[in-house]
Design an enzyme around this catalytic site. Structure first.
Site: not given
Length: 227
Positions: A26, A89
């Site tokens: 992320t 992610e």
């Protein structure tokens, strides 16, 4: 595996067959901040899944839809990789949010266990080839560094998620040729070498075409040719 639903508005229809899996970190301070951004319509970014440090899996976009995670990217001659891939992610600050001592933040075991379980299920559902399992830096080497040289690709390979060479021998193969055979865009040669090293020679991400990198790249290219 329990999956929490948090729908994102940021998706559209695919324009190509789904045949890739792309892993990201992320790169934000917290998972909540990343989740908020991926659900913000004005941000125009998303992924199919996000995995927290504790191993909690959050689904934002249905797998048959086109999430917006890869950006301008290329792999094995293909573009518009958002249309071809599922994006995961993984909550990790990465290069933008290192630990206090400057080290890249670790990926906890519970998180990687969840990455492995989810990836295996996706690969089986969509018959994704081993040669089409990539990191964001593999497909956008001039722009991205994630999931980073601290990501345990070797551990994933032990669960049939991507290749890892067990034998590396001296090679005279040109490095650029090996990288192209794997799938890298080598227009920016230094960036492509760095991306390769982040994944398969993480002990030294220098961008230099040293003998160790040449030999490992040839071994990986061979696996891709038979894989």
């Amino acid at each position: 595996m329990k999956i929490i639903q948090r729908p994102s508005p940021n998706f559209n229809e695919r324009k190509a067959p789904l045949d890739m899996l792309v892993l990201h970190y992320t790169g934000m301070e917290t998972g909540d901040a990343a989740l908020e951004r991926m659900c913000d319509e004005e941000a125009s970014v998303s992924a199919h899944y996000m995995i927290r440090e504790c191993g909690e899996v959050v689904q934002l976009v249905a797998e048959d839809k086109r999430a917006w995670h890869a950006g301008v990217s290329r792999w094995q001659g293909d573009e518009d990789l958002n249309s071809r891939s599922i994006g995961i992610e993984i909550v990790n600050g990465g290069h933008d949010w290192p630990d206090d001592d400057g080290a890249l933040p670790a990926y906890p075991d519970a998180q990687i266990d969840a990455v492995i379980a989810l990836s295996k299920a996706i690969i089986e559902r969509w018959s994704i080839p081993q040669t089409r399992i990539v990191g964001h830096s593999d497909i956008a080497p001039a722009r991205k560094k994630d999931p980073g040289e601290h990501f345990p690709w070797k551990r994933l390979s032990e669960h049939a998620i991507g290749f890892w060479p067990s034998v590396v021998e001296p090679s005279s193969a040109p490095l650029a040729a090996s990288l192209m055979a794997i799938g890298y865009d080598v227009e920016d040669g230094h960036a492509a070498i760095c991306a390769f090293q982040r994944r398969w020679r993480p002990s030294g991400v220098t961008g230099a075409p040293d003998p160790d990198t040449v030999n490992i790249a040839a071994a990986v290219a061979y696996l891709y040719s038979v894989g």
